[in-house]
Design a protein around this motif. Sequence first.
Motif, mmCIF file in Angstrom:
data_model
loop_
_atom_site.group_PDB
_atom_site.id
_atom_site.type_symbol
_atom_site.label_atom_id
_atom_site.label_comp_id
_atom_site.label_asym_id
_atom_site.label_seq_id
_atom_site.Cartn_x
_atom_site.Cartn_y
_atom_site.Cartn_z
ATOM 1 N N PHE A 120 0.851 -1.181 0.000
ATOM 2 C CA PHE A 120 0.000 0.000 0.000
ATOM 3 C C PHE A 120 0.887 1.230 0.000
ATOM 4 O O PHE A 120 1.915 1.265 0.672
ATOM 5 C CB PHE A 120 -0.899 0.044 1.247
ATOM 6 N N THR A 121 0.477 2.224 -0.746
ATOM 7 C CA THR A 121 1.218 3.482 -0.725
ATOM 8 C C THR A 121 0.725 4.326 0.445
ATOM 9 O O THR A 121 -0.367 4.108 0.966
ATOM 10 C CB THR A 121 1.011 4.253 -2.037
ATOM 11 N N SER A 122 1.548 5.266 0.847
ATOM 12 C CA SER A 122 1.165 6.170 1.952
ATOM 13 C C SER A 122 1.624 7.579 1.599
ATOM 14 O O SER A 122 2.436 8.174 2.284
ATOM 15 C CB SER A 122 1.789 5.697 3.267
ATOM 16 N N TYR A 123 1.095 8.096 0.481
ATOM 17 C CA TYR A 123 1.531 9.391 -0.018
ATOM 18 C C TYR A 123 1.056 10.557 0.850
ATOM 19 O O TYR A 123 1.752 11.537 1.015
ATOM 20 C CB TYR A 123 1.051 9.610 -1.453
ATOM 21 N N HIS A 124 -0.166 10.475 1.338
ATOM 22 C CA HIS A 124 -0.735 11.549 2.160
ATOM 23 C C HIS A 124 -0.605 12.915 1.476
ATOM 24 O O HIS A 124 -0.150 13.881 2.078
ATOM 25 C CB HIS A 124 -0.092 11.582 3.553
ATOM 26 N N THR A 125 -1.005 12.976 0.224
ATOM 27 C CA THR A 125 -0.915 14.230 -0.519
ATOM 28 C C THR A 125 -1.861 15.270 0.064
ATOM 29 O O THR A 125 -2.809 14.936 0.789
ATOM 30 C CB THR A 125 -1.276 14.014 -2.006
ATOM 31 N N ARG A 126 -1.612 16.515 -0.290
ATOM 32 C CA ARG A 126 -2.507 17.590 0.172
ATOM 33 C C ARG A 126 -3.927 17.366 -0.340
ATOM 34 O O ARG A 126 -4.894 17.592 0.377
ATOM 35 C CB ARG A 126 -1.970 18.951 -0.282
ATOM 36 N N LEU A 127 -4.051 16.915 -1.591
ATOM 37 C CA LEU A 127 -5.377 16.696 -2.166
ATOM 38 C C LEU A 127 -6.098 15.554 -1.459
ATOM 39 O O LEU A 127 -7.304 15.636 -1.205
ATOM 40 C CB LEU A 127 -5.253 16.420 -3.673
ATOM 41 N N VAL A 128 -5.375 14.507 -1.092
ATOM 42 C CA VAL A 128 -5.991 13.401 -0.346
ATOM 43 C C VAL A 128 -6.471 13.896 1.019
ATOM 44 O O VAL A 128 -7.580 13.572 1.456
ATOM 45 C CB VAL A 128 -5.016 12.217 -0.195
ATOM 46 N N LYS A 129 -5.635 14.687 1.696
ATOM 47 C CA LYS A 129 -6.028 15.204 3.010
ATOM 48 C C LYS A 129 -7.291 16.046 2.902
ATOM 49 O O LYS A 129 -8.209 15.921 3.724
ATOM 50 C CB LYS A 129 -4.888 16.024 3.614
ATOM 51 N N LEU A 130 -7.349 16.896 1.883
ATOM 52 C CA LEU A 130 -8.539 17.718 1.664
ATOM 53 C C LEU A 130 -9.754 16.848 1.363
ATOM 54 O O LEU A 130 -10.848 17.073 1.898
ATOM 55 C CB LEU A 130 -8.281 18.705 0.523
ATOM 56 N N ALA A 131 -9.559 15.821 0.524
ATOM 57 C CA ALA A 131 -10.663 14.927 0.167
ATOM 58 C C ALA A 131 -11.176 14.155 1.380
ATOM 59 O O ALA A 131 -12.391 13.961 1.537
ATOM 60 C CB ALA A 131 -10.216 13.957 -0.929
ATOM 61 N N VAL A 132 -10.266 13.728 2.257
ATOM 62 C CA VAL A 132 -10.682 12.984 3.452
ATOM 63 C C VAL A 132 -11.512 13.871 4.372
ATOM 64 O O VAL A 132 -12.569 13.461 4.874
ATOM 65 C CB VAL A 132 -9.452 12.392 4.186
ATOM 66 N N VAL A 133 -11.070 15.099 4.588
ATOM 67 C CA VAL A 133 -11.825 16.028 5.443
ATOM 68 C C VAL A 133 -13.199 16.314 4.826
ATOM 69 O O VAL A 133 -14.223 16.269 5.511
ATOM 70 C CB VAL A 133 -11.033 17.334 5.660
ATOM 71 N N LEU A 153 1.469 15.497 -7.027
ATOM 72 C CA LEU A 153 2.036 15.095 -8.306
ATOM 73 C C LEU A 153 3.023 16.128 -8.830
ATOM 74 O O LEU A 153 4.082 15.769 -9.353
ATOM 75 C CB LEU A 153 0.912 14.860 -9.325
ATOM 76 N N TRP A 154 2.696 17.412 -8.681
ATOM 77 C CA TRP A 154 3.587 18.442 -9.231
ATOM 78 C C TRP A 154 4.955 18.408 -8.560
ATOM 79 O O TRP A 154 5.979 18.596 -9.216
ATOM 80 C CB TRP A 154 2.960 19.829 -9.113
ATOM 81 N N GLU A 155 4.977 18.161 -7.263
ATOM 82 C CA GLU A 155 6.260 18.065 -6.561
ATOM 83 C C GLU A 155 7.077 16.879 -7.077
ATOM 84 O O GLU A 155 8.279 16.982 -7.272
ATOM 85 C CB GLU A 155 6.063 17.932 -5.042
ATOM 86 N N VAL A 156 6.402 15.758 -7.307
ATOM 87 C CA VAL A 156 7.091 14.565 -7.818
ATOM 88 C C VAL A 156 7.657 14.843 -9.209
ATOM 89 O O VAL A 156 8.806 14.508 -9.502
ATOM 90 C CB VAL A 156 6.134 13.353 -7.843
ATOM 91 N N LEU A 157 6.858 15.480 -10.060
ATOM 92 C CA LEU A 157 7.325 15.788 -11.414
ATOM 93 C C LEU A 157 8.483 16.784 -11.379
ATOM 94 O O LEU A 157 9.439 16.658 -12.153
ATOM 95 C CB LEU A 157 6.168 16.332 -12.259
ATOM 96 N N ARG A 158 8.404 17.776 -10.497
ATOM 97 C CA ARG A 158 9.474 18.771 -10.376
ATOM 98 C C ARG A 158 10.772 18.101 -9.909
ATOM 99 O O ARG A 158 11.846 18.360 -10.451
ATOM 100 C CB ARG A 158 9.055 19.880 -9.412
ATOM 101 N N GLU A 159 10.670 17.211 -8.901
ATOM 102 C CA GLU A 159 11.849 16.478 -8.431
ATOM 103 C C GLU A 159 12.433 15.603 -9.536
ATOM 104 O O GLU A 159 13.644 15.527 -9.709
ATOM 105 C CB GLU A 159 11.488 15.579 -7.242
ATOM 106 N N ARG A 160 11.572 14.962 -10.274
ATOM 107 C CA ARG A 160 12.034 14.087 -11.354
ATOM 108 C C ARG A 160 12.764 14.882 -12.435
ATOM 109 O O ARG A 160 13.785 14.456 -12.949
ATOM 110 C CB ARG A 160 10.833 13.349 -11.941
ATOM 111 N N ARG A 161 12.220 16.063 -12.764
ATOM 112 C CA ARG A 161 12.858 16.920 -13.756
ATOM 113 C C ARG A 161 14.217 17.406 -13.258
ATOM 114 O O ARG A 161 15.192 17.432 -13.990
ATOM 115 C CB ARG A 161 11.959 18.125 -14.057
#
Length: 195
Positions: A119-132, A181-189
């Motif tokens: 299982f992944t445990s990304y805890h993205t900002r969007l997931v946190k907002l969606a959970v609330v 996702l944007w942070e992951v893409l920025r790090e990858r770049r």
Amino acid sequence: MTDAHHWRLPNLLSAFRLVAAPVLFLLALQGHREPFLWLLAAAFFTDAIDGTLARLTGQASRFGAMLDSWGDVAVYTAVAASMLLLWPELVRQEYLAFSAVVASFILPAVAGLVRFRRFTSYHTRLVKLAVVATAAGLFLLLLGVAAWPFRAAAVLAVLAALEEVAITLVLDRERSNVGGLWEVLRERRRDGPPA
């Protein structure tokens, strides 16, 4: 890290959800709506504060992130089954929203299991907002206040799930506590493709 370090307050709050999940289901089997709602509120509260507390106290860890994710999976699975037992008519009326929310938890988990065998445990900002939003919308729905907040939360949950699946496809190894996702893409770049 020693076992004693694993069981500090933030991780105990996450572990509470692992214990609460079967109790929620038992309450649903017995038709106890009010105790179910109180315990669900407590579970949602611990989900809202465990990660923040871990970061504020310097106790964030990979173990804690995984425990948090397992607690979430346990509670959301119990809630999905319990809704069918306690509020079957409401589930039928809001079938699309309930299906979207359930799918939003299942799809990222399956993607993580297929790609990383865990299982992944990304805890993205969007997931946190969606959970609330989902927790608040669910309570408003169950208390008969309004259905639209839960419907809106379902859309947000699907967007969060799609972002998590995209992160899983982009990462070359599983990571915890990813901003988005944007942070992951920025790090990858910045770092270039994996060797």
